[in-house]
Design a protein around this motif. Structure first.
Motif, PDB file in Angstrom:
ATOM      1  N   VAL A 169       1.898   4.402  -7.317  1.00  0.00           N
ATOM      2  CA  VAL A 169       1.532   2.685  -7.315  1.00  0.00           C
ATOM      3  C   VAL A 169       1.142   2.644  -5.655  1.00  0.00           C
ATOM      4  O   VAL A 169       2.032   3.201  -4.744  1.00  0.00           O
ATOM      5  CB  VAL A 169       2.665   1.907  -7.622  1.00  0.00           C
ATOM      6  CG1 VAL A 169       2.508   0.308  -7.434  1.00  0.00           C
ATOM      7  CG2 VAL A 169       3.149   2.066  -8.895  1.00  0.00           C
ATOM      8  N   THR A 170       0.141   1.691  -5.556  1.00  0.00           N
ATOM      9  CA  THR A 170      -0.310   1.156  -4.108  1.00  0.00           C
ATOM     10  C   THR A 170      -0.351  -0.182  -4.307  1.00  0.00           C
ATOM     11  O   THR A 170      -0.376  -0.866  -4.997  1.00  0.00           O
ATOM     12  CB  THR A 170      -1.918   1.742  -4.052  1.00  0.00           C
ATOM     13  OG1 THR A 170      -2.586   1.208  -4.706  1.00  0.00           O
ATOM     14  CG2 THR A 170      -1.922   3.140  -3.850  1.00  0.00           C
ATOM     15  N   ARG A 171       0.263  -0.706  -3.088  1.00  0.00           N
ATOM     16  CA  ARG A 171       0.285  -2.236  -2.888  1.00  0.00           C
ATOM     17  C   ARG A 171      -0.368  -2.473  -1.627  1.00  0.00           C
ATOM     18  O   ARG A 171      -0.041  -2.011  -0.316  1.00  0.00           O
ATOM     19  CB  ARG A 171       1.783  -2.575  -2.806  1.00  0.00           C
ATOM     20  CG  ARG A 171       2.348  -2.387  -4.135  1.00  0.00           C
ATOM     21  CD  ARG A 171       4.087  -2.843  -3.934  1.00  0.00           C
ATOM     22  NE  ARG A 171       4.441  -2.661  -5.499  1.00  0.00           N
ATOM     23  CZ  ARG A 171       5.877  -2.298  -5.437  1.00  0.00           C
ATOM     24  NH1 ARG A 171       6.509  -2.211  -4.367  1.00  0.00           N
ATOM     25  NH2 ARG A 171       6.333  -1.962  -6.519  1.00  0.00           N
ATOM     26  N   CYS A 172      -1.685  -3.185  -1.752  1.00  0.00           N
ATOM     27  CA  CYS A 172      -2.360  -3.426  -0.569  1.00  0.00           C
ATOM     28  C   CYS A 172      -2.375  -4.756  -0.326  1.00  0.00           C
ATOM     29  O   CYS A 172      -1.821  -5.710  -0.814  1.00  0.00           O
ATOM     30  CB  CYS A 172      -3.939  -3.437  -0.757  1.00  0.00           C
ATOM     31  SG  CYS A 172      -4.497  -4.601  -2.285  1.00  0.00           S
ATOM     32  N   SER A 173      -2.768  -5.103   1.203  1.00  0.00           N
ATOM     33  CA  SER A 173      -2.655  -6.537   1.662  1.00  0.00           C
ATOM     34  C   SER A 173      -4.155  -7.168   1.465  1.00  0.00           C
ATOM     35  O   SER A 173      -4.778  -6.513   0.707  1.00  0.00           O
ATOM     36  CB  SER A 173      -2.481  -6.512   3.083  1.00  0.00           C
ATOM     37  OG  SER A 173      -3.274  -5.545   3.897  1.00  0.00           O
TER      38      SER A 173
END
Length: 329
Positions: free
Chosen positions: A175-179
């Protein structure tokens, strides 16, 4: 190699596709790239025009909630990069059902199909908004999820499903969580393209509340580079934050846009604040930096200037979108 990219006609997904077929991913040199996109209001085939004639690209218009179609497309896939989502907070406040259906149910359909097809890697692209709001410091990946909008709650649900498929079934999911992303081809309901295009038209920009809400800005190229690193070497079952390293209040960003586009304070229209508006987002991206060598390389000043230039030169792309859609701000 066969890669399935969901939401590949949207803002971030199409950037990833253009990079993949444009030589920025050497491992994709001989890959078949399958794009699955429903072409909702924010999906646009024009976003793929620069690579439309590439024989490695196959475009399929369809819904990620369609289990039969997804199962068919998933056969023989080595990598899934899952961008498809309903993503606009204001629209989720008006009604959450589409967000739950696409972001939660659609993700479950994809995960189940990937499990059945024994896919080698599944990258689920998420958002920093699942963490909620943070007054100071930055969120590491292990912090609890405390989403405050229907959009971010639906994304948090999809994140947890991805984790469950790894923990229960061993599906190799990251899982990636970006701004906050910015760059060309972003649908003009989001703050930056909305403000830029309004100012280009000599119109006012609608600034929520006191303008003190803080966001970390990440150029879409840096975001896609981070996703590439996770797709290549990210550890299954892990979450990776992807940040840009430029925190600005909405007021500060507005002032920079006014200066870049030669407008003054009269171009700012203060509007009632968004319901449940998160005050500040900030992700700690030390993990992806340490493990995978990520760092943002696009200078914000240069990236902003390039983005403004793109919208100035591509009125034929965004003007019909603003005329056809109901932009809530």
């Amino acid at each position: 190699m066969r890669v399935l990219i969901t939401g590949g006609a949207g803002f971030i997904g199409s950037h990833y596709v253009r990079r993949s077929l444009g030589g920025d991913h050497p491992e994709f040199a001989d890959a078949e790239v399958v794009v699955l996109d429903k072409l909702t209001y924010a999906g646009n085939r024009e976003n793929l025009r620069p690579v439309a004639d590439d024989p490695r690209l196959r475009f399929v218009q369809g819904d990620i909630c369609d289990a039969e179609l997804v199962g068919e497309l998933m056969r023989g896939v080595d990598l899934v990069v899952h961008f498809a989502a309903e993503s606009h907070v204001d629209r989720s406040i008006l009604g959450a059902s589409d967000f739950v259906r696409t972001n939660v149910l659609g993700t479950d359909v994809l995960l189940q199909a990937a499990l059945a097809a024994e896919v080698g890697k599944f990258v689920h692209v998420s958002t920093d908004e699942v963490y909620g709001s943070i007054d100071e410091g930055s969120w590491p990946e292990g912090d609890p999820l405390e989403p405050n909008s229907p959009y971010s709650a639906a994304k948090a649900g999809s994140d947890l499903l991805a984790r469950a498929y790894f923990r229960t079934h061993g599906l190799p999911v990251c899982v990636t969580r970006c701004s906050n992303n910015y760059g060309p081809y972003q649908f003009p309901e989001k703050m930056l393209p909305l403000f830029i295009t309004n100012l280009l038209d000599g119109r006012q920009v609608p600034l929520y509340g006191d303008g003190g809400n803080v966001r970390d800005w990440l150029h879409v190229t840096d975001h896609c580079r981070g996703i590439e690193l996770v797709a290549g070497a990210g550890r299954p079952g892990e979450v990776y934050n992807i940040g840009g390293g430029t925190e600005l209040t909405n007021r500060q960003l507005t002032d920079r846009l006014l200066a870049e586009l030669g407008a003054d304070e009269s171009a700012v229209r203060h509007v009632e604040d968004r319901k449940g508006h998160d005050r500040r987002y900030s992700v700690d991206h030390a993990k992806i930096s340490t493990e995978l060598g990520y760092r943002p390389v696009v200078d914000f000043g240069e990236g902003l200037a390039d983005t403004i230039r793109w919208y100035r030169e591509n009125r034929a792309w965004w003007e019909p979108l603003k005329q056809a859609a109901t932009i809530s701000r």
